[in-house]
Enzyme design. Structure first.
Site, PDB file in Angstrom:
ATOM      1  N   ASP A  86       5.156   0.538  11.905  1.00  0.00           N
ATOM      2  CA  ASP A  86       3.921  -0.101  11.438  1.00  0.00           C
ATOM      3  C   ASP A  86       3.819  -1.562  11.859  1.00  0.00           C
ATOM      4  O   ASP A  86       2.828  -2.218  11.558  1.00  0.00           O
ATOM      5  CB  ASP A  86       3.818   0.004   9.911  1.00  0.00           C
ATOM      6  CG  ASP A  86       3.633   1.445   9.454  1.00  0.00           C
ATOM      7  OD1 ASP A  86       3.784   1.715   8.250  1.00  0.00           O
ATOM      8  OD2 ASP A  86       3.370   2.306  10.307  1.00  0.00           O
TER       9      ASP A  86
ATOM     10  N   ILE B 266       8.623   7.130  16.598  1.00  0.00           N
ATOM     11  CA  ILE B 266       8.181   7.839  15.382  1.00  0.00           C
ATOM     12  C   ILE B 266       6.907   8.658  15.619  1.00  0.00           C
ATOM     13  O   ILE B 266       6.840   9.831  15.265  1.00  0.00           O
ATOM     14  CB  ILE B 266       7.945   6.842  14.226  1.00  0.00           C
ATOM     15  CG1 ILE B 266       9.174   5.954  14.009  1.00  0.00           C
ATOM     16  CG2 ILE B 266       7.560   7.575  12.933  1.00  0.00           C
ATOM     17  CD1 ILE B 266      10.401   6.669  13.473  1.00  0.00           C
TER      18      ILE B 266
ATOM     19  N   CYS C 230      -4.627  13.008  13.379  1.00  0.00           N
ATOM     20  CA  CYS C 230      -4.713  11.564  13.101  1.00  0.00           C
ATOM     21  C   CYS C 230      -4.616  10.835  14.435  1.00  0.00           C
ATOM     22  O   CYS C 230      -3.998  11.340  15.369  1.00  0.00           O
ATOM     23  CB  CYS C 230      -3.550  11.184  12.182  1.00  0.00           C
ATOM     24  SG  CYS C 230      -3.262   9.423  12.047  1.00  0.00           S
TER      25      CYS C 230
ATOM     26  N   ARG D 100       1.064  14.612  13.060  1.00  0.00           N
ATOM     27  CA  ARG D 100       1.467  14.351  11.665  1.00  0.00           C
ATOM     28  C   ARG D 100       1.356  15.577  10.753  1.00  0.00           C
ATOM     29  O   ARG D 100       0.639  15.549   9.741  1.00  0.00           O
ATOM     30  CB  ARG D 100       0.694  13.184  11.086  1.00  0.00           C
ATOM     31  CG  ARG D 100       0.844  11.909  11.905  1.00  0.00           C
ATOM     32  CD  ARG D 100       0.153  10.729  11.282  1.00  0.00           C
ATOM     33  NE  ARG D 100       0.844  10.242  10.097  1.00  0.00           N
ATOM     34  CZ  ARG D 100       0.401   9.227   9.350  1.00  0.00           C
ATOM     35  NH1 ARG D 100      -0.743   8.636   9.671  1.00  0.00           N
ATOM     36  NH2 ARG D 100       1.074   8.805   8.319  1.00  0.00           N
TER      37      ARG D 100
ATOM     38  N   ARG E 172      -8.385  -0.517   5.139  1.00  0.00           N
ATOM     39  CA  ARG E 172      -7.608   0.548   4.511  1.00  0.00           C
ATOM     40  C   ARG E 172      -6.291   0.031   3.960  1.00  0.00           C
ATOM     41  O   ARG E 172      -5.749   0.585   3.013  1.00  0.00           O
ATOM     42  CB  ARG E 172      -7.289   1.645   5.530  1.00  0.00           C
ATOM     43  CG  ARG E 172      -8.498   2.381   6.059  1.00  0.00           C
ATOM     44  CD  ARG E 172      -8.049   3.534   6.891  1.00  0.00           C
ATOM     45  NE  ARG E 172      -7.187   4.398   6.063  1.00  0.00           N
ATOM     46  CZ  ARG E 172      -6.868   5.632   6.443  1.00  0.00           C
ATOM     47  NH1 ARG E 172      -7.300   6.088   7.593  1.00  0.00           N
ATOM     48  NH2 ARG E 172      -6.102   6.376   5.681  1.00  0.00           N
TER      49      ARG E 172
ATOM     50  N   ARG F 190      -4.676  10.851   4.727  1.00  0.00           N
ATOM     51  CA  ARG F 190      -3.709  11.948   4.755  1.00  0.00           C
ATOM     52  C   ARG F 190      -2.652  11.798   3.672  1.00  0.00           C
ATOM     53  O   ARG F 190      -2.033  12.772   3.238  1.00  0.00           O
ATOM     54  CB  ARG F 190      -3.041  12.056   6.112  1.00  0.00           C
ATOM     55  CG  ARG F 190      -2.616  10.765   6.718  1.00  0.00           C
ATOM     56  CD  ARG F 190      -1.973  10.928   8.048  1.00  0.00           C
ATOM     57  NE  ARG F 190      -1.267  12.177   8.178  1.00  0.00           N
ATOM     58  CZ  ARG F 190      -1.796  13.275   8.742  1.00  0.00           C
ATOM     59  NH1 ARG F 190      -3.013  13.229   9.195  1.00  0.00           N
ATOM     60  NH2 ARG F 190      -1.119  14.356   8.843  1.00  0.00           N
TER      61      ARG F 190
ATOM     62  N   LYS G  42       0.841  -1.215   0.000  1.00  0.00           N
ATOM     63  CA  LYS G  42       0.000   0.000   0.000  1.00  0.00           C
ATOM     64  C   LYS G  42       0.864   1.249   0.000  1.00  0.00           C
ATOM     65  O   LYS G  42       0.637   2.194  -0.761  1.00  0.00           O
ATOM     66  CB  LYS G  42      -0.918   0.024   1.229  1.00  0.00           C
ATOM     67  CG  LYS G  42      -1.592   1.375   1.445  1.00  0.00           C
ATOM     68  CD  LYS G  42      -2.342   1.459   2.736  1.00  0.00           C
ATOM     69  CE  LYS G  42      -1.556   1.607   3.976  1.00  0.00           C
ATOM     70  NZ  LYS G  42      -1.190   2.978   4.365  1.00  0.00           N
ATOM     71  N   ASN G  43       1.911   1.262   0.826  1.00  0.00           N
ATOM     72  CA  ASN G  43       2.721   2.475   0.979  1.00  0.00           C
ATOM     73  C   ASN G  43       3.709   2.687  -0.159  1.00  0.00           C
ATOM     74  O   ASN G  43       4.454   3.659  -0.168  1.00  0.00           O
ATOM     75  CB  ASN G  43       3.425   2.462   2.337  1.00  0.00           C
ATOM     76  CG  ASN G  43       2.411   2.664   3.449  1.00  0.00           C
ATOM     77  OD1 ASN G  43       1.270   3.055   3.207  1.00  0.00           O
ATOM     78  ND2 ASN G  43       2.819   2.382   4.672  1.00  0.00           N
TER      79      ASN G  43
HETATM   80  C1  EPZ Z   1       4.561   6.898   6.252  1.00  0.00           C
HETATM   81  O1  EPZ Z   1       3.792   7.952   6.825  1.00  0.00           O
HETATM   82  C2  EPZ Z   1       3.614   5.697   6.162  1.00  0.00           C
HETATM   83  N1  EPZ Z   1       2.493   6.046   5.314  1.00  0.00           N
HETATM   84  C3  EPZ Z   1       3.132   5.331   7.558  1.00  0.00           C
HETATM   85  O2  EPZ Z   1       2.342   4.143   7.466  1.00  0.00           O
HETATM   86  C4  EPZ Z   1       4.334   5.017   8.437  1.00  0.00           C
HETATM   87  O3  EPZ Z   1       3.905   4.787   9.746  1.00  0.00           O
HETATM   88  C5  EPZ Z   1       5.309   6.203   8.431  1.00  0.00           C
HETATM   89  O4  EPZ Z   1       5.670   6.560   7.091  1.00  0.00           O
HETATM   90  C6  EPZ Z   1       6.587   5.904   9.185  1.00  0.00           C
HETATM   91  O5  EPZ Z   1       7.222   4.786   8.691  1.00  0.00           O
HETATM   92  C7  EPZ Z   1       2.656   6.022   3.969  1.00  0.00           C
HETATM   93  O6  EPZ Z   1       3.705   5.743   3.427  1.00  0.00           O
HETATM   94  C8  EPZ Z   1       1.461   6.371   3.148  1.00  0.00           C
HETATM   95  P1  EPZ Z   1       6.594  10.327   8.260  1.00  0.00           P
HETATM   96  P2  EPZ Z   1       4.344   9.462   6.803  1.00  0.00           P
HETATM   97  O7  EPZ Z   1       6.429  11.591   7.479  1.00  0.00           O
HETATM   98  O8  EPZ Z   1       5.185   9.671   5.619  1.00  0.00           O
HETATM   99  C9  EPZ Z   1       6.823  13.781  11.560  1.00  0.00           C
HETATM  100  C10 EPZ Z   1       0.483   2.724   7.798  1.00  0.00           C
HETATM  101  O9  EPZ Z   1       0.112   2.161   8.850  1.00  0.00           O
HETATM  102  N2  EPZ Z   1       6.671  14.725  10.431  1.00  0.00           N
HETATM  103  O10 EPZ Z   1       7.771   9.488   7.955  1.00  0.00           O
HETATM  104  O11 EPZ Z   1       3.178  10.344   7.021  1.00  0.00           O
HETATM  105  C11 EPZ Z   1       5.572  12.922  11.744  1.00  0.00           C
HETATM  106  O12 EPZ Z   1       4.605  13.574  12.493  1.00  0.00           O
HETATM  107  C12 EPZ Z   1       0.966   4.198   7.864  1.00  0.00           C
HETATM  108  O13 EPZ Z   1       0.515   2.178   6.707  1.00  0.00           O
HETATM  109  C13 EPZ Z   1       6.707  16.085  10.682  1.00  0.00           C
HETATM  110  O14 EPZ Z   1       6.858  16.521  11.824  1.00  0.00           O
HETATM  111  O15 EPZ Z   1       5.265   9.461   8.105  1.00  0.00           O
HETATM  112  C14 EPZ Z   1       6.130  11.681  12.417  1.00  0.00           C
HETATM  113  O16 EPZ Z   1       6.223  11.888  13.780  1.00  0.00           O
HETATM  114  C15 EPZ Z   1       0.702   4.824   9.184  1.00  0.00           C
HETATM  115  N3  EPZ Z   1       6.560  16.929   9.619  1.00  0.00           N
HETATM  116  C16 EPZ Z   1       7.505  11.547  11.774  1.00  0.00           C
HETATM  117  O17 EPZ Z   1       7.844  12.833  11.257  1.00  0.00           O
HETATM  118  C17 EPZ Z   1       6.403  16.494   8.331  1.00  0.00           C
HETATM  119  O18 EPZ Z   1       6.274  17.298   7.399  1.00  0.00           O
HETATM  120  C18 EPZ Z   1       7.617  10.514  10.661  1.00  0.00           C
HETATM  121  O19 EPZ Z   1       6.543  10.694   9.807  1.00  0.00           O
HETATM  122  C19 EPZ Z   1       6.380  15.106   8.104  1.00  0.00           C
HETATM  123  C20 EPZ Z   1       6.526  14.237   9.161  1.00  0.00           C
END
Ligand code: EPZ
Length: 400
Positions: A288, A310, A99, A104, A380, A75, A5-6
């Site tokens: 995850d 994370i 979320c 996020r 999802r 998102r 999915k990701n």
């Molecule tokens: C991706 O989310 C995945 N989703 C998530 O999977 C996964 O948990 C996550 O990466 C971490 O591995 C998809 O790929 C669609 P991040 P993403 O940006 O990209 C902070 C699932 O269960 N952050 O790497 O949204 C954020 O809040 C989902 O399949 C900022 O502060 O995660 C978090 O604490 C859930 N500002 C950390 O960084 C930003 O602009 C990592 O988030 C972006 C992120």
């Protein structure tokens, strides 16, 4: 296993970068993918869904926008921001909002686009990004590693003039898979899968065909299912290399894991002992898989410490597991799990995608019946999970 999915989500968004048809194989028919396909249609792209492929043709982008109604349900819709700005010089994307697992924000996505020369402002709950003269390549360093942030900036950079260097980039396999697709479309990218990605912008991209990598989180969930039921399970169509951290922890806990073939894993488990886990960016232990591993540790001998680095609010499942009899103490970003505690079936509520997977796993190990409410969360990201589990001996059914 199904396609990831990701990986499918950014791959679909990447189709907006060319006016030519892109054919993607192994796109999992799960709810988030349906949302992304609806979003592409909203921008003006033609989306054709067949049994074994999805074809997207974004000949014209009539509406470079992601409306609130779609973004609020997923998102990851913000992944169209980079491609829309790069291809059409402007984008209007609803802010995702809160979320269950954390705030996020997408501030790092926006900082990256601004670094490439886009003018970004926020109005009425929407991000408006403009680059009427196109984007300009530049070095950009992520303050913290972001998976979709890296993917968004990468997709913007492939059509920017000149060189972009993305530092502190995410190294997740899904990022490398996106880069593999973009390179097939004519992009010039080096270093995807490492912390430094170099992109030479090109004038335009062309159509291609690409198969999405298997879903490592789905495969990891099934590995844990094999362990928690003390079973003997073979997971096919997976990439063992993407699961090193989980395999290491399951082996430390006493499970036996072998690779009958390059794209399959076999897990056998009897007595399990507790191990500590700390979630990290790839190649560390995936956040995850944290919920699923917590369910497993309730059935392991001893005390395990689970640290979530994370997301700030990713222990909702612990309270539901406790309703089934688990002994878990939460302390900020740490959970202390005492095992072995016999689980008894109960009515529980899923709060997010991976939490719902951990409740299914706990239900497999519990005595009696477990009823999980709000399973729409699981749809999802998991394709036909109950049919797949039933196929390997689980007693599970969906109740309308
Ligand atoms: C991706 O989310 C995945 N989703 C998530 O999977 C996964 O948990 C996550 O990466 C971490 O591995 C998809 O790929 C669609 P991040 P993403 O940006 O990209 C902070 C699932 O269960 N952050 O790497 O949204 C954020 O809040 C989902 O399949 C900022 O502060 O995660 C978090 O604490 C859930 N500002 C950390 O960084 C930003 O602009 C990592 O988030 C972006 C992120």
């Amino acid at each position: 296993m199904s396609g990831a999915k990701n990986s499918a989500l950014p791959a679909l968004a990447a189709c907006l970068l060319t006016s030519e048809p892109v054919t993607l194989r192994r796109i999992p028919p799960v709810r988030d993918i349906a949302t992304m396909q609806k979003l592409l249609g909203h921008t003006g792209a033609k989306v054709a869904v067949a049994d074994d492929y999805v074809q997207v043709e974004a000949a014209k982008l009539k509406r470079p926008e992601a409306p609130y109604d779609l973004v609020k349900t997923m998102r990851a819709s913000s992944l169209v921001l980079g491609p829309l700005v790069a291809r059409s010089g402007r984008a209007r994307v609803s802010l995702p909002g809160g979320c269950a697992i954390g705030a996020r924000p997408i501030n790092l996505h926006l900082a990256g686009l601004e670094r490439l020369g886009a003018e970004v402002r926020q109005e009425h709950g929407y991000i408006e990004a403009d680059a009427p003269n196109g984007l300009q390549g530049a070095p950009f360093t992520f303050d913290r590693i972001s998976v979709t942030g890296t993917e968004d900036v990468l997709m913007a950079a492939v059509l920017a003039r000149g060189e972009t260097i993305i530092n502190n980039a995410a190294r997740e396999p899904e990022v490398a898979d996106l880069a593999a697709l973009l390179i097939k479309m004519g992009a010039a990218i080096e270093g995807a899968g490492t912390s430094t990605i170099r992109v030479q912008g090109v004038e335009k991209l062309h159509g291609t065909e690409h198969s999405i990598i298997p879903d490592r989180i789905e495969a990891g969930t099934f590995l844990v299912a094999g362990a928690i039921t003390r079973g003997d399970l073979v997971i096919q169509n997976c990439m063992p290399d993407h699961l090193r951290a989980l395999i290491e922890k399951l082996t430390q806990a006493g499970a036996r894991i072998t690779a009958p073939s390059p794209d399959s894993l076999r897990i056998r488990a009897k007595k399990l002992k507790s191990v500590d886990v700390k979630t990290e960016e790839h190649p560390g232990f995936a956040t995850d898989l944290q919920a699923q591993f917590m369910a497993l540790m309730t059935q392991a001998e001893g005390i395990s410490l689970i640290t979530e680095t994370i997301f700030e609010n990713r222990f909702m499942h612990a309270l539901e597991l406790a309703r089934m009899g688990a002994n878990i103490r939460l302390d900020g970003r740490q959970a202390i799990v005492a095992g072995v505690t016999p689980l008894s079936g109960a009515q529980v509520i899923a709060s997010d995608l991976r939490a719902s997977a951990s409740l299914v796993l706990a239900g497999l190990a519990a005595s009696g019946e477990t009823v999980i409410d709000r399973v729409y969360h699981i749809d999802r990201g998991y394709e036909k999970i109950e049919a797949k589990l039933k196929g390997v001996g689980a007693r599970i059914r969906r109740v309308k």
